[in-house]
Write a protein that holds these residues in place. Structure first.
Motif, PDB file in Angstrom:
ATOM      1  N   CYS A 174      35.611  37.246  52.099  1.00 49.61           N
ATOM      2  CA  CYS A 174      35.861  36.546  50.975  1.00 49.61           C
ATOM      3  C   CYS A 174      36.210  35.139  51.345  1.00 49.61           C
ATOM      4  O   CYS A 174      36.497  34.176  50.395  1.00 49.61           O
ATOM      5  N   VAL A 217      49.776  38.247  54.506  1.00 47.29           N
ATOM      6  CA  VAL A 217      48.854  38.932  53.486  1.00 47.29           C
ATOM      7  C   VAL A 217      49.505  40.063  52.415  1.00 47.29           C
ATOM      8  O   VAL A 217      50.388  40.694  53.048  1.00 47.29           O
ATOM      9  N   ASN A 269      48.294  44.663  47.035  1.00 49.18           N
ATOM     10  CA  ASN A 269      48.841  45.040  45.523  1.00 49.18           C
ATOM     11  C   ASN A 269      50.108  44.469  45.419  1.00 49.18           C
ATOM     12  O   ASN A 269      50.785  45.099  44.722  1.00 49.18           O
ATOM     13  N   MET A 306      44.078  44.850  45.378  1.00 46.57           N
ATOM     14  CA  MET A 306      43.672  43.446  45.262  1.00 46.57           C
ATOM     15  C   MET A 306      44.690  42.777  46.647  1.00 46.57           C
ATOM     16  O   MET A 306      45.862  43.180  47.027  1.00 46.57           O
ATOM     17  N   VAL A 307      44.160  42.009  47.083  1.00 44.38           N
ATOM     18  CA  VAL A 307      44.549  41.249  48.479  1.00 44.38           C
ATOM     19  C   VAL A 307      44.797  39.909  48.144  1.00 44.38           C
ATOM     20  O   VAL A 307      43.799  39.046  47.742  1.00 44.38           O
ATOM     21  N   SER A 308      45.776  39.490  48.662  1.00 43.93           N
ATOM     22  CA  SER A 308      46.423  37.953  48.419  1.00 43.93           C
ATOM     23  C   SER A 308      46.736  37.295  49.701  1.00 43.93           C
ATOM     24  O   SER A 308      47.365  37.980  50.668  1.00 43.93           O
ATOM     25  N   ASP A 353      48.464  34.085  51.790  1.00 44.00           N
ATOM     26  CA  ASP A 353      49.367  32.797  51.810  1.00 44.00           C
ATOM     27  C   ASP A 353      48.542  31.613  51.910  1.00 44.00           C
ATOM     28  O   ASP A 353      47.958  31.410  52.884  1.00 44.00           O
ATOM     29  N   THR A 369      43.745  30.920  43.217  1.00 46.45           N
ATOM     30  CA  THR A 369      44.966  32.049  43.520  1.00 46.45           C
ATOM     31  C   THR A 369      44.954  32.420  44.933  1.00 46.45           C
ATOM     32  O   THR A 369      45.842  33.405  45.369  1.00 46.45           O
ATOM     33  N   CYS A 370      43.802  32.428  45.728  1.00 44.37           N
ATOM     34  CA  CYS A 370      43.646  32.598  47.105  1.00 44.37           C
ATOM     35  C   CYS A 370      43.876  34.350  47.163  1.00 44.37           C
ATOM     36  O   CYS A 370      44.488  34.970  48.232  1.00 44.37           O
ATOM     37  N   SER A 371      43.104  34.978  46.258  1.00 39.02           N
ATOM     38  CA  SER A 371      43.177  36.455  46.233  1.00 39.02           C
ATOM     39  C   SER A 371      41.947  36.980  45.893  1.00 39.02           C
ATOM     40  O   SER A 371      40.854  36.279  45.700  1.00 39.02           O
TER      41      SER A 371
END
Length: 314
Positions: A142, A160, A163, A179-181, A183, A257-259
């Motif tokens: 990504c 990280v 969800n 869903m992976v977000s 920081d 949103t860095c996700s």
């Protein structure tokens, strides 16, 4: 990273990284003097398969132990990606004897010609599909990090979310819909370098001194414009990063949103594979690597081995 000399120019093994040395190694394996071809070679079949396996594993999960890779990440068989529920051309006329017979027949013929032109789907590359499901590899795909090694570090250090919850297991295999977000404060691209900060501080001091001595007071509009410009998030890509900036079809990425969402498992179609690889997805390196692993894959899984299986979210 297990090997400090992962980007050694002598071996020239491509890795999951945006490093300049890795780009040079990728060029050597693609167009340079280290291109691997097994035509008219003196190597035995065993040596050819071992060389192909080493090239594939250097890029696809070199940080995964070989025994663990063979036991948990290597599929037993390659998936069947042929299209289903297709009506044969001979039965097309029976669909509707009165309306649209010619149109249906023409569409079926065009579809058959297109499949013949593209050839078979390169399913050999799908032996690395389980590696692409790993959360650290997904973060690298990504474009949130410049290497898969940095992605592993972010996961292990708790930067990280999976969800919406903190996740520190870099071996987790994602499921469709996860869903992976990441920081934003831990993404190196979004941080200012020390030289930029020092230069900006010096320019600010000089401008403030000149403005106090020479210029009249500034209007509120100008002050707001300068403040909004300074508050923008910095974006600094490393040198020579453009060849590596691409997004796979199975990832839905939101950079504001860095996700990212893992939409589905990667697949293959005639003439196209969704597994990013530096080698031809239907080439001899991929085929020989699969031949190597198909003869050496461990089959027995005891209860103790099942307890050590990496997290698989299905």
């Amino acid at each position: 990273m297990r090997d400090a000399n992962a980007f050694a120019l002598r071996r020239a093994l491509p890795r999951m990284s945006w490093s300049v040395r890795n780009l040079f190694n990728l060029w050597q394996r693609s167009l340079g003097n280290k291109v691997i071809t097994f035509n008219n070679t003196s190597k035995s079949l065993f040596q050819q398969r071992w060389t192909a396996k080493a090239l594939m594993r250097a890029y696809h999960g070199d940080f995964i132990n070989e025994k663990i890779f063979k036991r948990w990440y290597l599929p037993a068989t390659l998936p069947d990606v042929r299209p289903r529920n297709r009506t044969p051309i001979s039965d097309t006329l029976a669909l509707d004897d009165y309306a649209g017979r010619n149109e249906q027949l023409e569409r079926a013929i065009r579809r058959k010609e297109e499949e013949d032109r593209k050839g078979l789907a390169p399913v050999g590359s799908l032996m690395m599909a389980e590696v692409e499901r790993r959360i650290d590899v997904f973060i690298f795909r990504c474009c949130f990090t410049h290497s898969v090694y940095e992605a592993r570090r972010l996961v292990i250090h708790g930067h990280v979310l999976l969800n919406g919850r903190k996740h520190t297991n870099a071996n987790t295999r994602l499921a469709p819909g996860d869903m992976v977000s990441v920081d934003p404060a831990s993404i190196s691209f979004l941080q200012e370098s020390a030289n930029v900060k020092d230069g900006r501080a010096q320019n600010t001091d000089n401008n403030a001194a000149d403005a106090a001595e020479q210029s009249p007071p500034r209007s509120p509009e100008n002050v707001d414009e300068e403040t909004s410009t300074e508050n923008l998030t910095p974006f600094n890509l490393p040198p020579y990063a453009s060849p590596f900036i691409f997004l796979p079809a199975y990832a839905e990425v939101s950079f504001p949103t860095c996700s990212a969402v893992y939409v589905r498992h990667p697949t293959a179609r005639p003439g196209y594979s969704e597994i990013p690889t530096p080698y031809n997805a239907d080439g001899e390196i991929v085929r020989l690597a699969w031949e190597w692993y198909s003869k050496r894959r461990p089959r027995n899984r005891s209860k103790a081995q099942m307890a050590r299986m990496p997290e698989n979210r299905h």
